[in-house]
Write a protein that holds these residues in place. Structure first.
Motif, PDB file in Angstrom:
ATOM      1  N   VAL A  83      -6.132  11.448  -5.088  1.00 19.91           N
ATOM      2  CA  VAL A  83      -5.924  10.038  -4.764  1.00 19.91           C
ATOM      3  C   VAL A  83      -5.259   9.964  -3.394  1.00 19.91           C
ATOM      4  O   VAL A  83      -4.225  10.589  -3.162  1.00 19.91           O
ATOM      5  N   TYR A 128      -6.378   2.179  -7.013  1.00 22.11           N
ATOM      6  CA  TYR A 128      -6.178   3.292  -6.099  1.00 22.11           C
ATOM      7  C   TYR A 128      -7.533   3.825  -5.650  1.00 22.11           C
ATOM      8  O   TYR A 128      -8.560   3.628  -6.292  1.00 22.11           O
ATOM      9  N   ALA A 184      -0.149   8.920  -8.890  1.00 22.20           N
ATOM     10  CA  ALA A 184      -0.682   7.564  -9.040  1.00 22.20           C
ATOM     11  C   ALA A 184      -0.526   7.079 -10.477  1.00 22.20           C
ATOM     12  O   ALA A 184      -0.236   5.898 -10.718  1.00 22.20           O
ATOM     13  N   THR A 208       0.835  -1.203   0.000  1.00 24.54           N
ATOM     14  CA  THR A 208       0.000   0.000   0.000  1.00 24.54           C
ATOM     15  C   THR A 208       0.868   1.251   0.000  1.00 24.54           C
ATOM     16  O   THR A 208       1.876   1.317   0.708  1.00 24.54           O
ATOM     17  N   GLN A 239      -4.694   6.860  -1.664  1.00 26.10           N
ATOM     18  CA  GLN A 239      -3.942   5.638  -1.420  1.00 26.10           C
ATOM     19  C   GLN A 239      -3.980   4.754  -2.660  1.00 26.10           C
ATOM     20  O   GLN A 239      -4.964   4.734  -3.389  1.00 26.10           O
ATOM     21  N   ALA A 240      -2.894   4.024  -2.879  1.00 23.85           N
ATOM     22  CA  ALA A 240      -2.824   3.052  -3.973  1.00 23.85           C
ATOM     23  C   ALA A 240      -2.383   1.712  -3.411  1.00 23.85           C
ATOM     24  O   ALA A 240      -1.591   1.667  -2.454  1.00 23.85           O
ATOM     25  N   THR A 241      -2.869   0.641  -3.989  1.00 19.95           N
ATOM     26  CA  THR A 241      -2.518  -0.708  -3.556  1.00 19.95           C
ATOM     27  C   THR A 241      -2.038  -1.500  -4.752  1.00 19.95           C
ATOM     28  O   THR A 241      -2.703  -1.519  -5.805  1.00 19.95           O
TER      29      THR A 241
END
Length: 238
Positions: free
Chosen positions: A98, A89, A73, A61, A100-102
């Motif tokens: 954005v 994301y 992102a 994450t 958070q990105a996973t």
């Protein structure tokens, strides 16, 4: 066939000895012995270097903050997609921001994503900040977003091209990377299904500045993508 774990351990030892004597005739001899064993038993460098390193699918994450988080992102996913990873994301409600990105991918691929992303995101942001609104009348936000889109796009293209050059040397290695990408996609699908997530592609109808995009594309083409620092020795040609 010899015990595969003992064989791999022997090859690893030879490669360590070769690395310790890099650039010497003795080092070349150790490399030759290791490569001969790998060729004889159908081992790729991936088979050898992944031992004991936990080279499995991981979920990672990324918290994204600051300006133009959606563009940050975009760069992260341009790198990840080219390096056999995938993910999603989270965008703030009714906003381009954005939070958070996973990502999902093999440990070694994610390590390369981390290294390149940390290297390139400040380069992209600094290049965008140097721009001013163009004669086309676009706002500075449109100009900078277009620049960063061009930058991220070109970085992704260059990485994909680099990966293709490596896999051209070994069909087995190419198949392994295809399998890596498939495993990453499956991990994402399982994660989404377990949590009832409905993932969808991001769409945008924003204004676009072609001149700024070109400048970003050129900056991405000129940027150091650090392949020698974040990638192991290329797949062996057997």
């Amino acid at each position: 066939m010899k015990d595969i774990h003992k064989l791999k351990a022997r090859v690893q030892k030879l490669l360590r000895q070769a690395a310790d004597r890099e650039g010497t005739p003795e080092g070349d001899s150790f490399y030759a012995k290791a490569f001969d064993l790998m060729a004889a038993y159908g081992l790729s460098e991936r088979d050898v270097t992944s031992i004991g390193q936990g080279n499995t699918i991981e979920r990672r994450t990324y918290d994204i903050s600051g300006a133009y988080t959606d563009m940050q992102a975009k760069l992260l996913f341009a790198i990840a997609d080219s390096l056999h990873c995938t993910g999603f994301y989270n965008r703030a409600f009714n906003s381009t921001r954005v939070k958070q990105a996973t990502l999902f991918g093999h440990t070694d691929h994610l390590a390369r994503v981390d290294a390149l992303y940390s290297l390139l995101v400040p380069v992209m942001m600094a290049g965008a900040r140097r721009l001013h609104a163009t004669h086309l009348g676009e706002s500075i936000i449109v100009t900078r977003r277009s620049y960063m889109t061009g930058f991220a796009t070109r970085i992704g293209q260059r990485l994909a091209q680099s990966e293709r050059r490596v896999t051209d040397t070994s069909q087995a290695y190419a198949l392994a990377l295809i399998d890596d990408a498939e495993q990453a996609r499956n991990a994402l699908a399982d994660f989404a299904a377990d949590r009832g997530l409905h993932l969808h592609a991001d769409t945008s109808k924003r204004s676009f500045d072609p001149d700024a995009y070109r400048q970003g594309h050129e900056a991405g083409d000129a940027s150091d993508i650090g392949q020698q620092r974040v990638r192991a020795r290329p797949a062996l040609p057997f």
